[in-house]
Design a protein around this motif. Sequence first.
Motif, PDB file in Angstrom:
ATOM      1  N   SER A   1      17.485  28.565   9.889  1.00 45.58           N
ATOM      2  CA  SER A   1      16.698  28.835  11.088  1.00 45.58           C
ATOM      3  C   SER A   1      16.793  30.327  11.400  1.00 45.58           C
ATOM      4  N   LYS A   2      16.001  30.805  12.319  1.00 44.87           N
ATOM      5  CA  LYS A   2      15.979  32.232  12.628  1.00 44.87           C
ATOM      6  C   LYS A   2      17.155  32.657  13.502  1.00 44.87           C
ATOM      7  N   ILE A   3      17.733  31.697  14.241  1.00 40.02           N
ATOM      8  CA  ILE A   3      18.857  32.024  15.111  1.00 40.02           C
ATOM      9  C   ILE A   3      20.010  31.052  14.860  1.00 40.02           C
ATOM     10  N   ASN A   4      21.221  31.505  15.186  1.00 37.39           N
ATOM     11  CA  ASN A   4      22.404  30.649  15.062  1.00 37.39           C
ATOM     12  C   ASN A   4      22.628  29.902  16.378  1.00 37.39           C
ATOM     13  N   ASP A   5      21.910  28.811  16.552  1.00 37.84           N
ATOM     14  CA  ASP A   5      22.086  28.046  17.779  1.00 37.84           C
ATOM     15  C   ASP A   5      22.935  26.794  17.567  1.00 37.84           C
ATOM     16  N   LEU A   6      23.241  26.448  16.302  1.00 34.83           N
ATOM     17  CA  LEU A   6      24.069  25.286  15.983  1.00 34.83           C
ATOM     18  C   LEU A   6      25.141  25.685  14.978  1.00 34.83           C
ATOM     19  N   PHE A   7      26.340  25.050  15.104  1.00 33.65           N
ATOM     20  CA  PHE A   7      27.450  25.333  14.209  1.00 33.65           C
ATOM     21  C   PHE A   7      28.142  24.022  13.849  1.00 33.65           C
TER      22      PHE A   7
END
Length: 327
Positions: free
Chosen positions: A76-82
């Motif tokens: 994805s374009k952003i790190n919103d989940l880990f």
Amino acid sequence: METKAPSTISYPFLVPAEWYSFLENQHLGAFQQETFELYPTIGKGYLQYLEFQKGFWAQQMNFRLQNALPLIQTPSKINDLFIINFYLTSTSIHQKTNKNRFEFNFDNISVMLSSSAAVFHYNIPAKEDVKIFQIGFTREWLLTNAFEEVSSDLKNIFMGNDPIYMAENLDYQFKYLVEEMDLRNANRLFLFSGALQLLNTFFTKLENRQLNTKDLSNIHHTDLESLLQIRTFMDEDPLKAISLDALAQQSGMSLSKFKRYFKQVFGVTPYQYHLQNKLAVAFNRLGQNYSVSEVAFLLGYNNLSHFSKAFKKQYGFLPSEVQKEVS
């Protein structure tokens, strides 16, 4: 409808409910409530998750596939989940990034943090038991619950949008914490507490790694192998008293060199590592309804208050509070 599994599955990083719906649409199994059961034509086993708070969950996978299944996690374009994966079986799972190739199993590298901006190629083998436990969280949950207002190197890592790949070994402390994390049988409050402890343990290891990246000595591979053997020896019986002189002699190093290299590699002194292992045993025993005094005696504490103080310093709460959560 039960059909043959696709040859390769590409998917974005998803929260469990969305991930299970995606797998159901791929005709791999059926999703009901918080559990995904594989179709018999695909394999045997299940995936299950438990959301403790909005944006913070645990997931376990326990299955055996009929045929090997390549998986590709698209970025994805952003790190919103880990997600933090704990690989708990000897079955080797090959995981490839754009730059590196990892082999995960219980005896090798067995803990991996990755982010939604990461690209992964997994190869799930056929006819082998696979058991994975996961801790997942969103960036929003992390910023709300895990970090102080002040900036830190660790916080900055999660604030960025570069792909994250961080691997650790499943040492004794991790093994003890993960051992009782069974979503199908354990108490929800105990699971919530255990998930927080796993996250805290992993973050502590990352912080130690960050703090020890300056002015490091170059460690010869034979010294590194000796240190790993010493750690395995210490993990085998955490309640056994240690002698730093004996451990240094066993490693083939001088005492000063042994202590310096041990802290450089593992982020803590040998004594601190030994104490963490002992307290991990204590945490496990308290979860099995041993009394606080019984656990203190088991660890060799003659003074109950000294044990409680050490336990709270390690975990952030008193040993008596663990018993309240599992009762």
